[in-house]
Scaffold this active site. Structure first.
Site, PDB file in Angstrom:
ATOM      1  N   CYS A  11       0.776  -1.080   0.016  1.00 16.33           N
ATOM      2  CA  CYS A  11       0.117  -0.082  -0.030  1.00 16.33           C
ATOM      3  C   CYS A  11       1.018   1.134  -0.076  1.00 16.33           C
ATOM      4  CB  CYS A  11      -0.966   0.108   1.085  1.00 16.33           C
ATOM      5  SG  CYS A  11      -0.343   0.205   2.929  1.00 16.33           S
ATOM      6  N   CYS A  85      -2.998   1.877  -3.813  1.00 11.87           N
ATOM      7  CA  CYS A  85      -1.978   2.646  -4.135  1.00 11.87           C
ATOM      8  C   CYS A  85      -2.208   3.078  -5.792  1.00 11.87           C
ATOM      9  CB  CYS A  85      -0.586   2.146  -3.750  1.00 11.87           C
ATOM     10  SG  CYS A  85      -0.506   0.454  -4.161  1.00 11.87           S
ATOM     11  N   CYS A  89       1.885   2.267  -7.181  1.00 12.05           N
ATOM     12  CA  CYS A  89       2.429   0.768  -6.993  1.00 12.05           C
ATOM     13  C   CYS A  89       2.861   0.280  -8.439  1.00 12.05           C
ATOM     14  CB  CYS A  89       1.359   0.146  -6.397  1.00 12.05           C
ATOM     15  SG  CYS A  89       1.044   0.153  -4.777  1.00 12.05           S
TER      16      CYS A  89
END
Length: 135
Positions: A11, A85, A89
């Site tokens: 996250c 995210c 991410c």
């Protein structure tokens, strides 16, 4: 996938959702799965409300520290679970991915964090069952 699969929970801050998920998987799987967690922009400490919510169910995550997601960590993982995210991410080729849509516990009261904790437990249980079935 090796005899001992590895799961990486990611996250943004690595302070709430990913730490709770890692805590659940360690608790439920014991040493049968290598568990990692990381964040794209890690916080300085774990969310204390997440720590309290996990403590309520007998899981201590106080010894964990938010860490930055690295290429090596992702590359060494069989499964990568992202949690809210989005574009922060990164995607690593050749990995099994799941994106779990979860409420961010940052700044939330304990009642909301408990709901997130319980949602994560359910998802981790399903993931664990799937990983055990594939072995």
């Amino acid at each position: 996938m090796s005899d001992k699969p590895s799961v990486l929970f990611v996250c943004v801050h690595n302070a709430g959702r990913s730490q709770m998920a890692a805590g659940w998987l360690r608790h439920l799987a014991g040493d049968t799965i290598e568990v990692r967690s990381a964040g794209s922009e890690p916080a300085e400490q774990i969310n204390p409300v997440a720590v309290e919510a996990m403590r309520e169910v007998g899981i201590d995550i106080t010894d964990q520290t938010p860490v930055r997601l690295s290429w090596d960590t992702a590359e060494a993982s069989d499964v990568i679970i992202t949690m809210g995210c989005g574009d922060s991410c990164p995607i690593f080729p050749g990995k099994r991915y799941e994106d779990w849509k979860l409420t961010d516990p940052a700044g939330q009261p304990i009642d909301i964090v408990r709901e997130v904790r319980d949602d994560i437990r359910s998802r981790v249980s399903g993931l664990l069952a799937d990983l055990q079935q594939r072995r």
